[in-house]
Structures are given as structure tokens and as C-alpha cells.
Design a protein around this motif. Structure first.
Motif, PDB file in Angstrom:
ATOM      1  N   ARG A   1       2.320   9.496   6.129  1.00 34.83           N
ATOM      2  CA  ARG A   1       0.817   8.035   6.122  1.00 34.83           C
ATOM      3  C   ARG A   1       2.113   7.025   6.121  1.00 34.83           C
ATOM      4  O   ARG A   1       1.728   6.099   5.815  1.00 34.83           O
ATOM      5  CB  ARG A   1       0.593   8.832   4.530  1.00 34.83           C
ATOM      6  N   LYS A   2       3.284   7.902   5.081  1.00 33.48           N
ATOM      7  CA  LYS A   2       3.864   6.628   4.381  1.00 33.48           C
ATOM      8  C   LYS A   2       4.987   5.882   5.293  1.00 33.48           C
ATOM      9  O   LYS A   2       4.591   4.986   6.385  1.00 33.48           O
ATOM     10  CB  LYS A   2       5.541   6.517   3.690  1.00 33.48           C
TER      11      LYS A   2
ATOM     12  N   VAL B   1       2.871  12.912   1.972  1.00 36.60           N
ATOM     13  CA  VAL B   1       2.613  11.998   2.016  1.00 36.60           C
ATOM     14  C   VAL B   1       3.745  10.476   3.473  1.00 36.60           C
ATOM     15  O   VAL B   1       3.695   9.635   3.329  1.00 36.60           O
ATOM     16  CB  VAL B   1       3.649  11.042   1.180  1.00 36.60           C
TER      17      VAL B   1
ATOM     18  N   VAL C   1      -0.313   5.699  -1.732  1.00 35.56           N
ATOM     19  CA  VAL C   1      -0.397   6.877  -0.968  1.00 35.56           C
ATOM     20  C   VAL C   1       0.320   7.473  -1.698  1.00 35.56           C
ATOM     21  O   VAL C   1       1.031   7.995  -2.240  1.00 35.56           O
ATOM     22  CB  VAL C   1       0.733   6.514   0.198  1.00 35.56           C
ATOM     23  N   GLU C   2      -1.021   9.119  -2.198  1.00 26.80           N
ATOM     24  CA  GLU C   2      -0.782   9.986  -3.045  1.00 26.80           C
ATOM     25  C   GLU C   2      -0.961  11.054  -2.189  1.00 26.80           C
ATOM     26  O   GLU C   2      -1.168  11.512  -1.255  1.00 26.80           O
ATOM     27  CB  GLU C   2      -1.524  10.282  -4.138  1.00 26.80           C
TER      28      GLU C   2
ATOM     29  N   ARG D   1       0.472  -1.116   0.287  1.00 23.24           N
ATOM     30  CA  ARG D   1       0.116   0.222  -0.200  1.00 23.24           C
ATOM     31  C   ARG D   1       0.617   1.189  -0.023  1.00 23.24           C
ATOM     32  O   ARG D   1       0.405   2.743  -0.117  1.00 23.24           O
ATOM     33  CB  ARG D   1      -0.930   0.020   1.192  1.00 23.24           C
ATOM     34  N   LEU D   2       2.158   1.372  -0.049  1.00 19.80           N
ATOM     35  CA  LEU D   2       2.869   2.237   0.283  1.00 19.80           C
ATOM     36  C   LEU D   2       3.128   3.251  -1.646  1.00 19.80           C
ATOM     37  O   LEU D   2       3.114   4.210  -1.294  1.00 19.80           O
ATOM     38  CB  LEU D   2       4.171   2.236   0.472  1.00 19.80           C
TER      39      LEU D   2
END
Length: 45
Positions: free
Chosen positions: A23-24, A20, A8-9, A4-5
Motif C-alpha cells: 500500500r505504501k 502495509v 497507512v495502518e 498519507r504514508l
């Protein structure tokens, strides 16, 4: 989880895409926790 990394936009208003990073980092922390737990389980066997 790690796959899912790439999904992440950055937000459209985030000119440099630095939004990002947190979130990452959160995804990486969760993956780390899962790995640590799995390794602890293996050590008990």
C-alpha cells in the motif's frame, strides 16, 4: 500524497505489519508519477 504514508495502518491480522508495504509502495509510485509529470511540464515552459 506523501503525508498519507503515515496513515497507512497494518491490518489487525498482520502480525508483522508487512501488509502495509504494497500500500505504501502504491502511494509512492503515484507520487513519483505526479512528480515526473510536473517536471515534464516545467521542462516544456
Amino acid at each position: 500524497m506523501l503525508s498519507r504514508l503515515g496513515a497507512v495502518e497494518p491490518d489487525p491480522d498482520d502480525e508483522h505489519g508487512v501488509g502495509v508495504i504494497p500500500r505504501k509502495a502504491h502511494l509512492l509510485e503515484k507520487a513519483h508519477d505526479v512528480l515526473v509529470e510536473a517536471l515534464a511540464t516545467v521542462d516544456k515552459i
